[in-house]
Each structure stands twice: as structure tokens, then as C-alpha cells.
Design a protein around this motif. Structure first.
Motif, PDB file in Angstrom:
ATOM      1  N   PHE A 116       1.619  -1.554 -11.089  1.00  0.00           N
ATOM      2  CA  PHE A 116       2.056  -0.282 -10.524  1.00  0.00           C
ATOM      3  C   PHE A 116       3.578  -0.201 -10.565  1.00  0.00           C
ATOM      4  CE2 PHE A 116       2.803   2.201  -6.436  1.00  0.00           C
ATOM      5  CZ  PHE A 116       2.711   3.421  -7.072  1.00  0.00           C
ATOM      6  N   TRP A 117       4.077   0.579 -11.497  1.00  0.00           N
ATOM      7  CA  TRP A 117       5.519   0.699 -11.732  1.00  0.00           C
ATOM      8  C   TRP A 117       6.127   1.711 -10.771  1.00  0.00           C
ATOM      9  CZ3 TRP A 117       8.184  -2.589 -14.635  1.00  0.00           C
ATOM     10  CH2 TRP A 117       9.487  -2.267 -15.003  1.00  0.00           C
ATOM     11  N   GLY A 118       7.266   1.377 -10.165  1.00  0.00           N
ATOM     12  CA  GLY A 118       7.968   2.321  -9.300  1.00  0.00           C
ATOM     13  C   GLY A 118       7.441   2.390  -7.887  1.00  0.00           C
ATOM     14  N   GLY A 119       6.713   1.366  -7.461  1.00  0.00           N
ATOM     15  CA  GLY A 119       6.073   1.398  -6.159  1.00  0.00           C
ATOM     16  C   GLY A 119       7.032   1.564  -4.993  1.00  0.00           C
ATOM     17  N   GLU A 120       8.153   0.856  -5.009  1.00  0.00           N
ATOM     18  CA  GLU A 120       9.103   0.942  -3.904  1.00  0.00           C
ATOM     19  C   GLU A 120       9.699   2.336  -3.794  1.00  0.00           C
ATOM     20  OE1 GLU A 120       9.747  -1.026  -1.505  1.00  0.00           O
ATOM     21  OE2 GLU A 120       8.607  -2.787  -2.177  1.00  0.00           O
ATOM     22  N   ASP A 121       9.996   2.956  -4.936  1.00  0.00           N
ATOM     23  CA  ASP A 121      10.548   4.315  -4.914  1.00  0.00           C
ATOM     24  C   ASP A 121       9.531   5.302  -4.356  1.00  0.00           C
ATOM     25  OD1 ASP A 121      13.142   3.822  -6.132  1.00  0.00           O
ATOM     26  OD2 ASP A 121      12.038   3.389  -7.951  1.00  0.00           O
ATOM     27  N   ILE A 122       8.269   5.124  -4.750  1.00  0.00           N
ATOM     28  CA  ILE A 122       7.219   6.013  -4.261  1.00  0.00           C
ATOM     29  C   ILE A 122       7.009   5.809  -2.765  1.00  0.00           C
ATOM     30  CG2 ILE A 122       4.731   6.440  -4.396  1.00  0.00           C
ATOM     31  CD1 ILE A 122       5.032   5.920  -7.454  1.00  0.00           C
ATOM     32  N   ALA A 188      -2.100   3.840  -3.794  1.00  0.00           N
ATOM     33  CA  ALA A 188      -2.543   4.568  -2.608  1.00  0.00           C
ATOM     34  C   ALA A 188      -1.955   3.972  -1.333  1.00  0.00           C
ATOM     35  CB  ALA A 188      -4.070   4.568  -2.535  1.00  0.00           C
ATOM     36  N   THR A 189      -1.713   2.659  -1.345  1.00  0.00           N
ATOM     37  CA  THR A 189      -1.095   2.002  -0.194  1.00  0.00           C
ATOM     38  C   THR A 189       0.375   2.378  -0.085  1.00  0.00           C
ATOM     39  OG1 THR A 189      -2.639   0.145  -0.412  1.00  0.00           O
ATOM     40  CG2 THR A 189      -0.666  -0.214   0.916  1.00  0.00           C
ATOM     41  N   ALA A 190       1.078   2.387  -1.217  1.00  0.00           N
ATOM     42  CA  ALA A 190       2.496   2.768  -1.215  1.00  0.00           C
ATOM     43  C   ALA A 190       2.666   4.231  -0.828  1.00  0.00           C
ATOM     44  CB  ALA A 190       3.104   2.512  -2.596  1.00  0.00           C
ATOM     45  N   ALA A 191       1.794   5.083  -1.358  1.00  0.00           N
ATOM     46  CA  ALA A 191       1.857   6.523  -1.083  1.00  0.00           C
ATOM     47  C   ALA A 191       1.080   6.822   0.198  1.00  0.00           C
ATOM     48  CB  ALA A 191       1.282   7.296  -2.264  1.00  0.00           C
ATOM     49  N   HIS A 192       1.518   6.233   1.289  1.00  0.00           N
ATOM     50  CA  HIS A 192       0.715   6.240   2.517  1.00  0.00           C
ATOM     51  C   HIS A 192       0.577   7.622   3.136  1.00  0.00           C
ATOM     52  CE1 HIS A 192       4.490   6.417   4.849  1.00  0.00           C
ATOM     53  NE2 HIS A 192       4.940   5.505   3.993  1.00  0.00           N
ATOM     54  N   VAL A 269       1.999  -3.957   7.147  1.00  0.00           N
ATOM     55  CA  VAL A 269       1.561  -3.900   5.744  1.00  0.00           C
ATOM     56  C   VAL A 269       2.773  -3.695   4.851  1.00  0.00           C
ATOM     57  CG1 VAL A 269       0.093  -2.728   4.079  1.00  0.00           C
ATOM     58  CG2 VAL A 269      -0.657  -2.933   6.456  1.00  0.00           C
ATOM     59  N   HIS A 270       2.888  -4.524   3.816  1.00  0.00           N
ATOM     60  CA  HIS A 270       4.079  -4.497   2.965  1.00  0.00           C
ATOM     61  C   HIS A 270       3.687  -4.504   1.487  1.00  0.00           C
ATOM     62  CE1 HIS A 270       6.117  -5.613   6.688  1.00  0.00           C
ATOM     63  NE2 HIS A 270       5.301  -6.659   6.768  1.00  0.00           N
ATOM     64  N   LEU A 271       4.371  -3.680   0.702  1.00  0.00           N
ATOM     65  CA  LEU A 271       4.223  -3.742  -0.748  1.00  0.00           C
ATOM     66  C   LEU A 271       5.145  -4.841  -1.248  1.00  0.00           C
ATOM     67  CD1 LEU A 271       2.683  -1.982  -2.910  1.00  0.00           C
ATOM     68  CD2 LEU A 271       4.901  -0.916  -3.361  1.00  0.00           C
ATOM     69  N   CYS A 272       4.659  -5.654  -2.208  1.00  0.00           N
ATOM     70  CA  CYS A 272       5.483  -6.756  -2.694  1.00  0.00           C
ATOM     71  C   CYS A 272       5.373  -6.886  -4.208  1.00  0.00           C
ATOM     72  CB  CYS A 272       5.095  -8.080  -2.026  1.00  0.00           C
ATOM     73  SG  CYS A 272       3.405  -8.624  -2.348  1.00  0.00           S
TER      74      CYS A 272
END
Length: 272
Positions: A116-122, A188-192, A269-272
Motif C-alpha cells: 500500500f503506497w502512500g499510506g502515511e499521507d492518506i 481501509a485502516t489508514a483511511a479511518h 492502532v498504528h500503520l507501519c
């Protein structure tokens, strides 16, 4: 950091090797559903029963086995250690997601970004409430899918032409393709602010795609989507992959980087 690995397939084997070679990591245990597959692992590092995991005092437990592991053990793991969920399609179960969020009060639940590219920005856009829509499309050779139900039947009938197997919300797709759409679950987790019900997933079976997995991420932000004046970004990721490979080769290194970053963020919950 002491790491316990749950699952010893291709990705689990890769992670165990990397952990053993890394100066700041220590292997706490390895568990696998089929113990006979653990040939080559020191006997004292093999965990025969998952119920004994706490005795190994892992700082981080990494699941690379199956979504059912999180369903059965996720909340219990979080009571003793940080937990990185390698099969985040499990989070499409709304009740389980709620349970894990409640359990992550003293340790962190980490979701790897994978392909999943760009997750932190999303995620930043979701935090600000400016994320309007997100679509993730994945295209693979038919043999690269492990599917259930009608999706499996539809994919089995793909011969010489590209076929859209599914297009709809990610929540509905995850149970049908639990091994293939972890990237979408991470999205879907990043785009909460959208979540599993409002992030769109598109799964495409393409017999001509013999060397790659293709992941396309489309993001819409501030502005008017209907008259095409909204902020819009589209990325295309071509991940080298052999015919029949569920996981593209570049995802292994990405997963390792996620594991190395799965620490120090505290509860939640954290994206890594």
C-alpha cells in the motif's frame, strides 16, 4: 527487541532469517500450525502451543499465518506484547476490530503497509477529515489468487482475457480473498474516516500478467469530485512476481521494514 513469529510459510521463513541476522533483534519463538515444517529451527525456539507464548516474553509478536490467528489470539497477544497483524483482512470483521482496539490499551496493534503506497499521507488526510474517497485496484495472474466462494468460481473460468472479479467495498471483499487483499485492508485502516465500508476495492484477474502484481491507489481529497475539481492522486506499483506467487517479491523487504518500525508508538492502532 525480542520478536515472536507466528507462521512459517515463505514470509515467515524470510522474517526468521532476517531476525537472526539483525544485530538489534532476537528471536523469541516460532510457531507453525504444522510443526514438521520447522526443520532447521533450534528446538528451544519452537513454540509448540500458542497458549504458552507469554512465557517467551516477546516484545513484538508478528502474525504471518492466517486471519484466524488474529480472531483467536489477537486480543490475548495484545495483553502481553505489541502485535503486528500480517493478515489485516481480519479487521474487516467489525466486531473483531472493535475488540482489538479495546485490547490495545497497554500495547500497540501494528498494521503493515505492505504494497500500500502512500499510506502515511492518506492517514494524515483521514486525520484531518479531508479524505473524500479511496480506491485500491489489484491486478494479478489468475494463479496468484487464493479465493473463496463465487470469486473462486469466477476466477477459475478466466482463460485468455482480463476479468474484473470484484469491485465494491473492501469489507465485502476481505472474506472472499483473505490472502490476497491485505493491501486493501491496510488502506481501509489508514483511511479511518472511510473505513472498510467506504474504501473501494477492485480485484482483476489477468492471464497476460506473468511477471508482475499491479497495485493502483487512487485518492480524492478537498474539492468537488463530481465536476472533477477535487484533489486527486493516482499511483501505480508494479511488484515483480512469478506466476502462482501470492506475494510479490518486493513485499518481503517492505514487510521487514514495517516490522522494524513496529515499536515505540505506544497503545492504539498504528500503520507501519
Amino acid at each position: 527487541m525480542r520478536v515472536g513469529v507466528v507462521g512459517f510459510g515463505h514470509l515467515g521463513q524470510y522474517l526468521v532469517q532476517q531476525i537472526e541476522e539483525h544485530a538489534s533483534l532476537e528471536l523469541a519463538f516460532v510457531w507453525n500450525r504444522t510443526p514438521s515444517a520447522l526443520d532447521g529451527i533450534q528446538k528451544d525456539l519452537i513454540l509448540e502451543n500458542l497458549s504458552d507464548f507469554a512465557d517467551r516474553k516477546a516484545d513484538l509478536i508478528v502474525e504471518v499465518a492466517h486471519p484466524n490467528i488474529t480472531k483467536q489470539w489477537g486480543a490475548t497477544f495484545l495483553g502481553a506484547a505489541d502485535y503486528m497483524i500480517g493478515s489485516p483482512t481480519a479487521l474487516s470483521d467489525a466486531a473483531l476490530e472493535t475488540e482489538l482496539r479495546k485490547a490495545a490499551v497497554s500495547h500497540g496493534l501494528y498494521v503493515p503497509s505492505g504494497a500500500f503506497w502512500g499510506g502515511e499521507d492518506i492517514k494524515k488526510m483521514a486525520d484531518r477529515g479531508t479524505l473524500q474517497a479511496l480506491k485500491v485496484s489489484m491486478t494479478k495472474h489468475p494463479t496468484c489468487f487464493k479465493l473463496n466462494g463465487d470469486l473462486k468460481t469466477k476466477n477459475d473460468q478466466v482463460t485468455d482475457k482480463k476479468v474484473v472479479l470484484y469491485e465494491g467495498n473492501v469489507r465485502g471483499l476481505c472474506p472472499l480473498a483473505p490472502n490476497n487483499v491485505n493491501t486493501m485492508a491496510a488502506a481501509a485502516t489508514a483511511a479511518h474516516n472511510l473505513g472498510f465500508d467506504k474504501v473501494t476495492g477492485c480485484l482483476v484477474s489477468d492471464p497476460s500478467l506473468t511477471d508482475w502484481h499491479i497495485v493502483e491507489v487512487e485518492v480524492w481529497g478537498p474539492g468537488n469530485i463530481e465536476n472533477n475539481t477535487a484533489f486527486h492522486v493516482k499511483t501505480v506499483r508494479r511488484n515483480p512476481a512469478n506466476v502462482g506467487a501470492v506475494t510479490g517479491s518486493a513485499t518481503y523487504a517492505s514487510f521487514l521494514s514495517s516490522m522494524l518500525g513496529a515499536k515505540g508508538k505506544g497503545p492504539g492502532v498504528h500503520l507501519c
